[in-house]
Design an enzyme around this catalytic site. Structure first.
Site, PDB file in Angstrom:
ATOM      1  N   HIS A 269       0.796  -1.230   0.000  1.00 12.75           N
ATOM      2  CA  HIS A 269       0.000   0.000   0.000  1.00 12.75           C
ATOM      3  C   HIS A 269       0.826   1.276   0.000  1.00 12.75           C
ATOM      4  O   HIS A 269       0.262   2.371   0.002  1.00 12.75           O
ATOM      5  CB  HIS A 269      -0.937   0.031   1.213  1.00 12.75           C
TER       6      HIS A 269
ATOM      7  N   LYS B 218      -8.456  14.361   3.583  1.00  9.95           N
ATOM      8  CA  LYS B 218      -7.599  13.168   3.644  1.00  9.95           C
ATOM      9  C   LYS B 218      -6.725  13.294   4.887  1.00  9.95           C
ATOM     10  O   LYS B 218      -6.647  14.374   5.476  1.00  9.95           O
ATOM     11  CB  LYS B 218      -6.723  13.050   2.384  1.00  9.95           C
ATOM     12  N   ARG B 219      -6.088  12.192   5.323  1.00 11.36           N
ATOM     13  CA  ARG B 219      -5.169  12.295   6.446  1.00 11.36           C
ATOM     14  C   ARG B 219      -4.144  13.393   6.178  1.00 11.36           C
ATOM     15  O   ARG B 219      -3.776  13.654   5.030  1.00 11.36           O
ATOM     16  CB  ARG B 219      -4.465  10.945   6.684  1.00 11.36           C
TER      17      ARG B 219
ATOM     18  N   LYS C  69       1.063  14.455   1.050  1.00  8.14           N
ATOM     19  CA  LYS C  69      -0.221  14.775   0.427  1.00  8.14           C
ATOM     20  C   LYS C  69      -0.331  16.274   0.133  1.00  8.14           C
ATOM     21  O   LYS C  69      -1.127  16.696  -0.674  1.00  8.14           O
ATOM     22  CB  LYS C  69      -1.364  14.330   1.330  1.00  8.14           C
TER      23      LYS C  69
ATOM     24  N   THR D  69      -8.262   7.006  -2.788  1.00  7.25           N
ATOM     25  CA  THR D  69      -9.630   6.590  -3.085  1.00  7.25           C
ATOM     26  C   THR D  69     -10.570   7.787  -2.971  1.00  7.25           C
ATOM     27  O   THR D  69     -11.640   7.788  -3.581  1.00  7.25           O
ATOM     28  CB  THR D  69     -10.109   5.477  -2.131  1.00  7.25           C
TER      29      THR D  69
ATOM     30  N   LYS E  55     -14.012   8.851  -5.164  1.00  8.88           N
ATOM     31  CA  LYS E  55     -15.311   9.206  -4.574  1.00  8.88           C
ATOM     32  C   LYS E  55     -15.775  10.564  -5.098  1.00  8.88           C
ATOM     33  O   LYS E  55     -16.955  10.746  -5.440  1.00  8.88           O
ATOM     34  CB  LYS E  55     -15.202   9.280  -3.044  1.00  8.88           C
TER      35      LYS E  55
HETATM   36  C1  LIG Z   1     -11.864   7.726   1.406  1.00 11.32           C
HETATM   37  C2  LIG Z   1     -11.437   8.264   2.711  1.00 11.32           C
HETATM   38  C3  LIG Z   1     -10.076   8.491   2.955  1.00 11.32           C
HETATM   39  C4  LIG Z   1      -9.013   8.280   1.902  1.00 11.32           C
HETATM   40  O1  LIG Z   1      -8.820   9.515   1.247  1.00 11.32           O
HETATM   41  P1  LIG Z   1      -7.570   9.776   0.289  1.00 11.32           P
HETATM   42  O2  LIG Z   1      -7.879  11.109  -0.314  1.00 11.32           O
HETATM   43  O3  LIG Z   1      -7.567   8.681  -0.728  1.00 11.32           O
HETATM   44  O4  LIG Z   1      -6.365   9.778   1.156  1.00 11.32           O
HETATM   45  C5  LIG Z   1      -9.696   8.997   4.169  1.00 11.32           C
HETATM   46  N1  LIG Z   1     -10.601   9.265   5.145  1.00 11.32           N
HETATM   47  C6  LIG Z   1     -11.926   9.073   4.947  1.00 11.32           C
HETATM   48  C7  LIG Z   1     -12.881   9.410   6.056  1.00 11.32           C
HETATM   49  C8  LIG Z   1     -12.388   8.556   3.744  1.00 11.32           C
HETATM   50  O5  LIG Z   1     -13.705   8.360   3.560  1.00 11.32           O
END
Ligand SMILES: *Cc1c(COP(=O)(O)O)cnc(C)c1O
Length: 639
Positions: free
Chosen positions: A183, A374-375, A380, A482, A486
Site C-alpha cells: 500500500h 484526507k489524512r 499529500k 480513493t 469518490k
Molecule cells: C476515502 C477516505 C479516505 C481516503 O482519502 P484519500 O484522499 O484517498 O487519502 C480517508 N478518510 C476518509 C474518512 C475517507 O472516507
C-alpha cells in the site's frame, strides 16, 4: 454475535523446547502467557442478493482464573510489560498513517489477530475434510499491507511443529496460500520489527524467519554469486547495531502474488521498491487498481444525483457501475445540466447549513466548493493548498486588477498524535481561516473551513457537495488514493498531479475533464537529482514569496508574530522535501483555468457530468473481480 464455541487460545513469550516424538526431535514453543481470542461475527449483507457473509473479528480476553503466580514467574513481567490487562490487546487502534512505529503492544495485536485467524481457517479446512496439502486450493490469505505478516511464520510453525510436516512440505503449502497487497512506497512506512522484540515475544517464529531467510539467501547467491550487497539489500534481516526484520521482504518471499493498488504504483513497486525480487520472480508482481463502493459513495450519500441517474439509465448501476457511461450522452443536454447542477447546489446547501449550525460560518453556495479531505501528511501537501489560499488572499488585497469567483476552501484532516509538523499545519490552516473568514476587505470572496473531527460520516456530506477535488500529492508518493474516485463519481473536477489513481482517472475522463499540474514521477526524480533548492523558486516568484511570507509575521496571529513559522521553515530551510515550491506556479495556473471554466456553468456542468459518467472503472466490484480473476484465479460456483 459472539461465537464462544470457536474461541482460540493465543500464546506470547516463553521459550522453545526440543521434544522427542516417535524417535524424531520436534521443536515446541512453550508460551509464557496465554490469552483467549473470542470471535465476534458481523454479518455483511450483499447488495440486493441473498448472500450474507460473516466478518469474523477477534476480542482478546484474559483466561480466567488469572494466575498472578504464573504471571509473576513468566517473561511477561520480566520484559516489563505494564499492560497487565489482556483486554488491552484489542482495545486500541494505532492512529498512525503511513508511518511505522515499532511498539510492543502493536506487534502483540498483529500476532493476536493473525494467529486467531490462521487457526480458524485451518480448523474450518480440516473440519470440511480437506487435507493440509489442499490448503492453497481451498483458501487464500490476502495480506492487507504488512500488518499481518507474522501469519506466515505462524502457519509454518503449525505445519512444522503441530502437524509434523517437513520444511519443504510446509513451505510448499504456505508459499501458495499467502498473497500480499503493498500500500505504500514511503520508506518510513515500511514496517520493520527489532529482532530482539520478536525473539522475546515469539521465539519460535524468529527461528522460522531465520530459516526462511537462510534458504532465500541461497537463492540470492545462486542468482548473483559473490554479490554481498544484493544479499544485504534483499535479506529479511537488516543488519546493524539493532538487527531488524523487514516485513515487506518476508511478504514478497512468502507469497505467491504481490500487488500494488494503482497502475503507476505497481510499476514503481517493480522498478523502484522490489526490482531484484521482480528479476528473481518475474511473474509474481501484479496490479489491482483500488475502487470504492458505489452503494455508499453514490447511492447512499448522494440520493439527489442517484435519483437523477436512475431516471436516465435505470436502477442497475449500483451493482454495474460501468452502466454510468449511459449518462454521457446527456452531458450536452441543457435540461440535464440544469438538473445536475441543481442537485449539486442542494448538496452544497446541506453542507453550508451544517457549517453554519456547527461552526457559525456563513457560506455562499454560489461559490466554488474546493475540497481537500484526507489524512494530514506532508506528502499529500495540504501545505501547498494553504499556499494557494495565501496567494488568493494576497492578490485580493494587493492586486486591484485581480478577480476571482467566490471560493470556499474546505480542509478535513486528522494528524497522527506524534506527527508534530502535521499538527503545526492544521494549526496554520485554522489561524488563516479565522482571519480570512472575518476580513471585510475580502468582500466575502474567500472562506476557509477546517472541518473538525473529519471522518467517514463527514466525508458522506462533503463529497456530494464538492465542485473541486484536491489530489495534489508529490508524484510517486500516493499509492492510489480513493478520495479522488469518490469525488469524481460525485461530479467534482479533479485538480491533481500525475500520481496514484489520478493517472487512471485522467485516462477514463479525458484530459479536458481534469486539471493536471506539476512535476510527474520523472520530473520529481530529475529535480531531486539536480540538487533541489526551494529558495531558487522562492526568490524567482514574487507571488510565491509574498504568499509564503504571510506566514512569518502576525497577519494571522495578532500579537504573536512567528507562530506559524514551523510550516514556513519546513518549506524553506527544511528543504521542502515534497517539492511544494517547485509545483506552486503550475498549481496556481491550474486553479486559474478552473476558475475561468466555472464562470461558464454549462461547460462546467458538462465536465462534471462526464466525470460521473466515466469513472465506472473505480467500483470496488471491479477491484474484487480483478483479485478473483488475476490473483486468486477462482471459478464461479453455480447456485
Ligand atoms: C476515502 C477516505 C479516505 C481516503 O482519502 P484519500 O484522499 O484517498 O487519502 C480517508 N478518510 C476518509 C474518512 C475517507 O472516507
Amino acid at each position: 454475535m459472539a461465537r464462544p464455541e470457536l474461541a482460540q487460545e493465543i500464546g506470547f513469550f516463553g521459550h522453545v523446547e526440543v521434544v522427542n516424538v516417535d524417535g524424531k526431535d520436534v521443536r515446541k514453543w512453550v508460551p509464557g502467557m496465554t490469552v483467549k481470542a473470542m470471535p465476534w461475527d458481523l454479518p455483511i449483507v450483499g447488495y440486493e442478493s441473498d448472500t450474507v457473509y460473516p466478518l469474523r473479528l477477534w476480542e482478546c480476553q484474559a483466561i480466567a482464573p488469572f494466575s498472578l503466580e504464573s504471571f509473576n514467574n513468566g517473561d511477561y513481567f520480566e520484559a516489563q510489560h505494564a499492560l497487565i490487562d489482556a483486554g488491552n490487546i484489542t482495545k486500541v487502534l494505532y492512529p498512525n498513517d503511513n508511518h511505522e512505529k515499532g511498539k510492543t503492544l502493536r506487534l502483540m495485536q498483529q500476532y493476536f489477530h493473525s494467529a486467531a485467524s490462521v487457526r480458524d481457517i485451518l480448523r474450518r479446512h480440516e473440519a470440511a475434510g480437506y487435507t493440509l496439502a489442499d490448503l492453497p486450493k481451498q483458501e487464500t490469505i490476502q495480506l492487507n499491507d504488512t500488518h499481518p505478516t507474522i501469519a506466515i511464520p505462524e502457519l509454518m510453525r503449525i505445519l512444522l511443529d503441530e502437524k509434523g510436516l517437513s520444511w519443504d512440505e510446509a513451505w510448499a503449502i504456505s508459499s501458495k496460500t499467502f498473497a500480499y497487497t503493498n500500500h505504500t512506497l514511503l520508506p518510513e512506512a515500511l514496517e520493520t520489527w527489532s529482532e530482539s522484540l520478536i525473539q522475546r515475544l515469539l521465539p519460535r517464529h524468529m527461528e522460522i524467519i531465520f530459516e526462511i531467510n537462510h534458504r532465500f539467501l541461497q537463492e540470492v547467491r545462486a542468482m548473483w554469486p559473490g554479490d554481498g550487497e544484493k544479499q544485504a539489500k534483499l535479506s529479511i534481516i537488516q543488519e546493524g547495531f539493532h538487527r531488524m526484520v523487514r516485513m515487506a521482504n518476508l511478504c514478497v518471499i512468502g507469497s505467491y502474488a504481490v500487488n500494488g493498488v494503482a497502475a503507476l504504483h505497481s510499476e514503481l513497486v517493480k522498478s523502484d521498491l522490489f526490482p531484484e525480487f521482480h528479476e528473481m520472480y518475474p511473474t509474481r508482481l501484479h496490479n489491482v487498481t483500488n475502487g470504492v463502493t458505489p452503494r455508499r459513495w453514490l447511492k447512499f450519500c448522494n440520493p439527489g444525483l442517484s435519483a437523477l441517474v436512475t431516471d436516465k439509465i435505470g436502477s442497475e448501476w449500483p451493482a454495474k457501475l460501468e452502466q454510468l457511461e449511459g449518462i454521457a450522452k446527456f452531458a450536452d443536454d441543457a435540461k440535464f445540466q440544469k438538473d445536475y447542477m441543481a442537485v449539486k447546489k442542494q448538496n452544497k446547501q446541506r453542507l453550508a447549513d451544517w457549517v453554519k449550525e456547527n461552526m457559525g460560518i456563513e457560506l455562499d453556495t454560489n461559490a466554488i466548493f474546493d475540497v481537500m479531505i484526507k489524512r494530514l501528511h506532508e506528502y499529500k501537501r495540504q501545505q501547498l493548498d494553504l499556499l494557494h489560499v495565501l496567494s488568493l488572499y494576497h492578490r485580493l488585497l494587493n492586486d486591484p486588477t485581480f478577480d476571482m469567483t467566490p471560493r470556499v476552501v474546505f480542509f478535513g484532516s486528522k494528524a497522527a498524535p506524534g506527527y508534530h509538523l502535521a499538527k503545526e499545519i492544521i494549526f496554520a490552516i485554522n489561524k488563516v481561516a479565522e482571519k480570512v473568514n472575518n476580513d471585510p476587505r475580502l468582500g466575502g470572496k474567500l472562506k476557509v473551513v477546517f472541518i473538525p473531527d473529519y471522518r467517514v460520516s463527514m466525508a458522506e456530506m462533503l463529497i456530494p457537495a464538492a465542485d473541486v477535488s484536491q489530489q495534489i500529492s508529490m508524484a510517486g508518493k500516493e499509492a492510489s488514493g480513493t478520495g479522488n474516485m469518490k469525488m469524481a463519481l460525485n461530479g467534482a473536477l479533479t485538480i491533481g498531479t500525475m500520481d496514484g489513481a489520478n493517472v487512471e482517472i485522467r485516462e477514463e475522463v479525458g484530459d479536458e475533464n481534469i486539471y493536471i499540474f506539476g512535476l510527474d514521477v520523472d520530473g520529481v526524480k530529475r529535480t531531486k537529482a539536480a540538487g533541489y533548492n526551494p529558495y531558487d523558486f522562492y526568490n524567482a516568484d514574487p507571488l510565491l514569496k509574498a504568499s509564503l511570507d504571510l506566514l512569518l509575521g502576525e497577519e494571522f496571529t495578532p500579537g504573536q508574530p512567528g507562530l506559524l513559522r514551523a510550516t514556513y521553515d519546513s518549506l524553506l530551510d527544511g528543504g521542502d522535501p515534497y517539492l511544494c515550491l517547485a509545483d506552486f506556479a503550475s498549481y496556481v495556473k491550474a486553479h486559474e483555468d478552473m476558475d475561468a471554466q466555472y464562470r461558464d456553468q454549462a461547460g462546467w456542468a458538462k465536465k462534471a457530468i462526464l466525470n460521473t459518467a466515466l469513472v465506472g472503472k473505480f467500483s470496488s466490484d471491479r477491484s474484487i473481480r480483478d483479485y478473483v480473476n488475476n490473483i486468486w484465479k477462482l471459478e464461479a460456483v453455480s447456485r
